[in-house]
Write a protein that holds these residues in place. Structure first.
Motif, short mmCIF file in Angstrom:
data_model
loop_
_atom_site.label_atom_id
_atom_site.label_comp_id
_atom_site.label_asym_id
_atom_site.label_seq_id
_atom_site.Cartn_x
_atom_site.Cartn_y
_atom_site.Cartn_z
N PRO B 45 0.82 -1.21 0.00
CA PRO B 45 0.00 0.00 0.00
C PRO B 45 0.86 1.27 0.00
O PRO B 45 2.06 1.20 0.24
CB PRO B 45 -0.76 -0.11 1.32
CG PRO B 45 0.13 -0.90 2.20
CD PRO B 45 0.88 -1.85 1.31
N ASP B 46 0.25 2.39 -0.30
CA ASP B 46 0.94 3.66 -0.15
C ASP B 46 -0.03 4.68 0.43
O ASP B 46 -1.25 4.49 0.40
CB ASP B 46 1.53 4.14 -1.48
CG ASP B 46 0.47 4.35 -2.53
OD1 ASP B 46 -0.42 5.20 -2.35
OD2 ASP B 46 0.51 3.64 -3.56
N MET B 47 0.53 5.73 0.96
CA MET B 47 -0.27 6.74 1.64
C MET B 47 -1.21 7.45 0.66
O MET B 47 -2.31 7.84 1.04
CB MET B 47 0.68 7.74 2.30
CG MET B 47 0.01 8.77 3.18
SD MET B 47 -0.66 8.08 4.72
CE MET B 47 -1.38 9.58 5.42
N ASP B 48 -0.79 7.60 -0.59
CA ASP B 48 -1.61 8.33 -1.56
C ASP B 48 -2.94 7.65 -1.82
O ASP B 48 -3.97 8.32 -1.93
CB ASP B 48 -0.88 8.46 -2.90
CG ASP B 48 0.26 9.42 -2.85
OD1 ASP B 48 0.09 10.56 -3.30
OD2 ASP B 48 1.31 9.06 -2.31
N THR B 49 -2.90 6.33 -1.99
CA THR B 49 -4.11 5.65 -2.45
C THR B 49 -4.67 4.66 -1.44
O THR B 49 -5.85 4.32 -1.52
CB THR B 49 -3.83 4.88 -3.75
OG1 THR B 49 -2.77 3.94 -3.49
CG2 THR B 49 -3.36 5.83 -4.85
N PRO B 51 -4.06 4.56 2.41
CA PRO B 51 -3.52 4.83 3.75
C PRO B 51 -4.07 3.86 4.78
O PRO B 51 -5.25 3.53 4.76
CB PRO B 51 -4.01 6.26 4.03
CG PRO B 51 -5.18 6.47 3.15
CD PRO B 51 -4.89 5.66 1.91
N GLY B 52 -3.19 3.42 5.66
CA GLY B 52 -3.61 2.55 6.76
C GLY B 52 -3.74 1.09 6.40
O GLY B 52 -3.89 0.25 7.28
#
Lengths: 559, 559
Positions: B45-49, B51-52
């Motif tokens: 995952p990444d924070m842009d798409t 998050p969490g």
């Protein structure tokens, strides 16, 4: 009584980062130095560290507390990381601004948008013109960069001559604007010895001599001449020289040229109005472009970094202003991707790929050159100016350190100086005078908030953990009125046993409220703490993570 | 009655992206094909798409609905993007798993962690061993990659031979594990014509013949031999060959070698236990490393992508497990940065720079080689196997398209096939049989949620816009009890006129509640809508942005 004057240097932004440049010079008795400010730039936010923020700029509170000591503000060039904060921060400083014609024109557009007085922005002619600013005599020296009229500053002080390189490259033929003039810089050092060089460090890790902007014309002409369908090219809106090269290549291939994107149209207009850009090929408006057959059309568009609202991203999503890319069209990224923007740019490239558009980027180095001096070019600058001291700027820590090392190898007293380090340059080597707390301001919607206000920290926490809202109503006897109510946002609806998460929380909370001692429920803090603990515990059991929790305890008093 | 069988191919992940590989093959009458699954991987995952989110994996609901038709699951190699979802998704499929020894051992570790039965994972010997799975006869063919025992699969079907390349490079000497064996692949094509090649596309844009892993030994040995202080190197934990080269270089320079990071220790242990790694230099535990003088110590650590909790990031923040980097130490990134991780990696490099540590990365291509076949290597594979059809996989759309173009140039019927495109491969060219909706599952804490459940969308909205919580209490006559209460999270405390934002909202809401018609307040939806409108309007005026708003209207009934 004799007073000792000192020469100080204090970066508030741009030293230890690439972005939001802001450098302060001072001369005079300690704590009474007269000050000048060089550049007031911004940096751009990202989702990882600054979600929801619109712009980031240096915290200038050190300056605002000493506003009476500021003589003037100088802007080296019109890139956003040097001029972008001008409209936001000038109201806190309210001092005269000096810049060359093109830069001043961009500054005035910003001032106009902010409703600020245009007459505080003064246009300066290049050296030998001099701006007298208290103890400082400042000259603008034209130097090549990726925007017209970039300038180095010669800052003469009673303690000696400083050269502030600004952003630069040693390109003798940058297509638009003045080229690198080695003789002029040798003359500067011959005229008076250079005590300190503050120098751009961006490309210190690039080992080869930088290529000239003018070398791009042939490959770009060749690429476009051979294209069959529509041609679209993107680059940085402010790179007027590149826009000219691209437009001329389109023109040479018999194509009508259309500029898409407000920032780009504005840059070209200002460059033409101020006379720095001549002979730009005629362009057509977008309404007319829709009438031109694709093989006769070239679009030059904003958004080379994948910015969501810019023309490139819009075109990657489909029709934009009546224009649409198709199988057989060509899209040229005449740009490099700034670190952090890779995912956005790749997403766009893949969208174009899905449309059947051929995407050409700069992987092979044919269609883009940097605006910054590479390692051998920096060495040339060191050799030409022969400064007594070198303070690298405009770089992350690793750039500054490598650049300082380069200076040391040549026997120049070099120091890594990062934001907030006030340097005393009065002697023969840079001495640290003081460490200051520096910070950042975030433009968030229409307000400026401090980076440490906790606002962004809370946003990141909600994004990572979700947010649970608990409302509880207690009567005057601290007895619960009704049951606890849970609202979830950004949290899974169902726990791992398939039970609704909110219901699981409500059940536990209702039980707690029914059995909690009156003494506890009388205490807001303790009640809230107990509720948060229960909510987190249920969450960990049900979904394996701890949400942010906001508790609202309403106490109804009988009237 | 004659029944027509068909051969189908359906990627559920990995086609149109780099990550979460999952490919389905089927043979039989339409909608009754017997199925096999190749790989069950994750993406990060990444924070842009996202998050969490903890992990992203393919939505296998198409498979779970047809579980009775699945013959088996095959895993080509033990990279997370091929095996990472096994423990999470197997319970939905519950079929026999086949893999080679090392891969099976990694799979069993995952199963053990998930409390799943180990005996469903079957270890397969390489070709000529055959796994019979319904109409499929599957052989594992050793091929070079950046992890031991990577395999291509030969999938023989009644409709012809398929070669599923898996991740590969044509490296004859990958240091650990079997090298590229051109003769073996020629024999495969000679034995039976290859109907379809599904082929790795990752490096289709890399124009030069790939370099061998074995070429890294000299530069790495040279670098470490000349280092003065402590040496730390990071690479992908699963690149056992690189770990060996690094450790041997440390050893040759007279250094004690310590592996830091659980993933890396586990990989080396499994590789040794399964016999794929021999002659690994002796290592010392971290407790012992603290006793060794820095010039005699080498750490090999996890976290080459800047992962926050891995050893590299820990060391960049200061002391970790009693070890600390200092001026004069050397940190080698023997890795490339995967797009999207640049900022994290650069942040770490700058932290090391601040400590005075010399950071060496792969900018010059001396200390890292890719595990994937470059363009000429792909062309070699095409030439060796001479498939009738080519379906590129393991790539973003732009990679697949470029790879298909390469196949077409050689006269191979090639097709860009992305996730959810079911292909009928029964004929002479790939035909699209059906488009399926495919999706992604998110592991979020301990639960799997659908990518379209809205959970992540709400998190992103809270991160961008902040969250305002409004509680209102109404009595049985729809009269407000007390005033409206506002809690803000991730929003500026003060509006642009310096007034507290929450108070401005409360004032407007209280006025609304006092004057709103009873009919409106009787309607929950309308009341909520009106409150949201007021909150957004005050926000736009005060801070120039619209927060997410959650409204809780509590109605107290007399008892």
């Amino acid at each position: 009584m004799s007073v000792t004057n000192r020469l100080i240097y204090l970066p508030l932004g741009g030293a230890g980062e690439i972005g939001m440049n802001c450098y302060v010079y001072g001369y005079g008795p300690e704590d009474r130095e007269r000050l000048i400010v060089v550049d007031l730039g911004v940096t751009f936010p990202d989702m990882d560290t600054t979600p929801g923020v619109d712009l980031i700029m240096p915290d200038v509170s050190w300056l605002t507390e000493r506003a009476d000591r500021i003589e003037a503000i100088f802007i080296t060039h019109a890139h956003e990381d040097h001029i972008g904060a001008l409209g936001h921060l000038w109201p806190r400083l309210k001092k005269r601004i000096y810049a060359r014609k093109f830069t001043a024109a961009i500054g005035k557009l910003k001032f106009d948008e902010h409703g600020l007085p245009l007459d505080v922005i003064h246009t300066v002619e290049p050296r030998p013109s001099v701006v007298e600013a208290g103890p400082f005599r400042v000259q603008f020296v034209p130097i090549a960069h990726s925007i017209p009229e970039s300038s180095s500053l010669i800052i003469d002080t009673p303690a000696g001559r400083i050269v502030h390189s600004g952003d630069f490259k040693t390109d003798p033929n940058p297509v638009v604007g003045e080229g690198w003039d080695e003789a002029a810089f040798r003359a500067i050092a011959a005229e008076a010895p250079v005590k300190v060089l503050m120098c751009d460090s961006t490309n210190v890790f690039s080992p080869h001599v930088g290529r000239s902007e003018s070398t791009l014309a042939d490959p770009i002409h060749g690429l476009i001449a051979n294209a069959g369908g529509m041609v679209v090219a993107t680059t940085f809106a402010s790179n007027v020289a590149r826009l000219k090269t691209l437009a001329e290549a389109g023109r040479a291939a018999g194509r009508s040229v259309c500029l898409l994107g407000r920032a780009m149209q504005r840059m070209v207009k200002v460059a033409q109005d101020t006379g720095v850009l001549t002979d730009f090929p005629p362009t057509i408006p977008s309404e007319q472009a829709t009438e031109v057959s694709r093989q006769n059309l070239m679009l030059i568009v904003t958004g080379s970094q994948g910015e969501r609202r810019a023309a490139t991203a819009q075109l990657s999503r489909g029709r934009y202003l009546g224009l649409e890319l198709k199988e057989g069209d060509l899209f040229l990224f005449s740009s490099k991707t700034i670190p952090g923007n890779e995912r956005d740019v790749l997403r766009i490239m893949n969208s174009f790929s899905e449309m059947g558009v051929d995407v050409v980027d700069d992987t092979n180095g044919r269609y883009h050159v940097s605006g910054h001096a590479n390692r051998p070019d920096l060495e040339l600058m060191h050799e030409v100016l022969r400064p007594q001291m070198l303070i690298p700027m405009h770089g992350e820590h690793r750039h500054l350190r490598e650049h300082a090392r380069l200076g040391e190898q040549r026997g120049i007293a070099s120091e890594v100086v990062t934001n907030g380090m006030m340097m005393d340059l009065s002697g023969d080597t840079p001495e640290i005078a003081e460490y200051l707390e520096t910070g950042r301001l975030y433009l968030d919607g229409s307000v400026l908030i401090g980076a440490r206000d906790g606002v962004v920290r809370d946003r990141i926490r909600m994004a990572l953990n979700g947010h649970a809202l608990i409302t509880v109503i207690l009567d005057e006897n601290d007895d619960p009125l009704g049951e606890a109510w849970v609202e979830l946002m950004g949290l899974p609806e169902l726990g791992k046993r398939g039970q609704p998460l909110a219901e699981a929380m409500e059940a536990e909370l209702t039980q707690f409220l029914e059995t909690a001692p009156a003494k506890l429920l009388r205490d807001d803090d303790k009640t809230e703490e107990a509720i948060k603990r229960i909510v987190r515990q249920v969450s960990v059991e049900e979904i394996g993570k701890k949400p942010e929790v906001t508790v609202v305890v309403s106490r109804l008093m009988s009237e």
